[in-house]
Design a protein around this motif. Structure first.
Motif, PDB file in Angstrom:
ATOM      1  N   ALA A  50      34.467  70.600 111.751  1.00 30.23           N
ATOM      2  CA  ALA A  50      35.277  70.015 112.598  1.00 30.23           C
ATOM      3  C   ALA A  50      36.689  70.997 113.006  1.00 30.23           C
ATOM      4  O   ALA A  50      36.634  71.850 112.417  1.00 30.23           O
ATOM      5  N   ALA A  51      37.639  70.288 113.543  1.00 26.25           N
ATOM      6  CA  ALA A  51      38.973  71.229 113.811  1.00 26.25           C
ATOM      7  C   ALA A  51      40.057  70.347 113.332  1.00 26.25           C
ATOM      8  O   ALA A  51      40.138  69.103 113.795  1.00 26.25           O
ATOM      9  N   ALA A  52      41.262  71.257 112.938  1.00 28.17           N
ATOM     10  CA  ALA A  52      42.452  70.429 112.695  1.00 28.17           C
ATOM     11  C   ALA A  52      43.650  71.634 112.981  1.00 28.17           C
ATOM     12  O   ALA A  52      43.152  72.713 112.966  1.00 28.17           O
ATOM     13  N   GLY A  53      44.986  70.887 113.085  1.00 22.40           N
ATOM     14  CA  GLY A  53      46.014  71.915 113.341  1.00 22.40           C
ATOM     15  C   GLY A  53      46.312  72.618 112.074  1.00 22.40           C
ATOM     16  O   GLY A  53      45.932  72.289 110.813  1.00 22.40           O
ATOM     17  N   ALA A  54      46.863  73.625 112.094  1.00 18.98           N
ATOM     18  CA  ALA A  54      47.315  74.389 110.981  1.00 18.98           C
ATOM     19  C   ALA A  54      48.586  74.037 110.668  1.00 18.98           C
ATOM     20  O   ALA A  54      49.826  74.469 110.918  1.00 18.98           O
TER      21      ALA A  54
END
Length: 296
Positions: A50-54
């Motif tokens: 998945a992807a998430a913000g830093a």
């Protein structure tokens, strides 16, 4: 290992109760993350791509995944915020959500994600990742990597509005390119994919050898080859239906991964779906253990 691919969100859940007023709960969410969380409760090795913000929200979600025992392949996207969904909790069906997909749209495969996919013996994708690029293309790329590693593939169509957003022709091409072994959909999604002269179930059967149609309180229908079977829902007191389909998919995928008979896999899925509607949010409490799914 079972690897889930798709959305990761911070869910902001609003409850309005006459006796207690309005309360707001912040929880981990996202369709693929929900399924991974329920799978982790069975004790199966599970990963999430998945992807998430830093950002601090991404840190929180990654930490919660690790605490559950989910092997996370979360790509941290600089200059993008972690996805947020705001929704009012209603017992009959969730209220219309307000969604900022954020980093979810920017899911790409780096070395950590590819490493997880190469270990997958089952890849479960959620079609929310079809929403935009580059995540849309990433689904197909992940499918090719997992298939080359010998994995089976399942796809949960997720939400009917995606068909209109992506366009029917493009949407069906994306499903065909992934070539799932097992396809999950609800009745509304199935109807949208039907061409003139096709029944909804017949439309889905054109995409996968096994089709599972979720019918909410009416249970589900399963199509394998030329045979259709129906299964009643497990009775449950509904607190919040959010994530019930994700929990159901977790139970079914777990059973099929273990090569259980379809009837047992479906029973497990219906049990997890019933457990999910009885709690607030789309994921089980962090203290959940493998016994909640009947062992491993």
């Amino acid at each position: 290992m079972i690897v889930c691919l798709g959305d990761l969100f911070v869910d902001v859940l609003i409850q309005r109760r006459p006796d207690r007023g309005t309360s707001i709960t912040v929880a981990a969410g996202g369709s693929a993350a929900n399924t991974a969380a329920w799978l982790a409760g069975t004790g199966v090795p599970v990963g999430l791509v998945a992807a998430a913000g830093a950002d601090p929200s991404g840190d929180m979600l990654v930490e919660q995944l690790s605490q559950r025992g989910v092997r996370e392949g979360v790509a941290r996207v600089v200059n993008q915020t972690t996805g947020v969904m705001i929704m009012e909790v209603l017992p009959q069906r969730p209220g219309p959500p307000t969604v900022d997909r954020g980093a979810n749209e920017w899911l790409r495969l780096g070395l950590p994600q590819v490493a997880l996919l190469c270990q997958a013996r089952w890849l479960h994708c959620t079609a929310y990742a079809f929403h935009g690029e580059p995540s849309r293309s990433t689904v197909g790329e992940a499918g090719r990597i997992a298939r080359a590693a010998g994995a089976m593939i399942s796809l949960d169509l997720g939400a009917a509005h995606l068909v209109a957003h992506v366009g029917l022709d493009r949407y069906t091409t994306l499903i065909q390119d992934l070539a799932p072994d097992c396809l999950f959909a609800n009745e509304e999604e199935a109807a949208l994919l039907a061409r003139p002269g096709q029944t909804p179930l017949g439309a889905l059967a054109a995409f996968a050898p096994t089709v599972i149609v979720k019918r909410g309180r009416a249970g589900c229908a399963v199509w394998t080859g030329s045979a259709e079977s129906t299964f009643p829902a497990v009775p449950a007191e509904v607190v919040d239906p959010l994530g019930a389909g994700d929990a159901f998919a977790a139970g079914v995928v777990y059973g099929l991964w273990r090569q259980e008979p379809m009837t047992e896999a479906i029973a497990r899925g219906l049990t997890l779906g019933a457990q999910c509607v009885g709690i607030l949010g789309g994921q089980p409490p962090p203290s959940v253990n493998r016994e909640m799914a009947g062992g491993s």
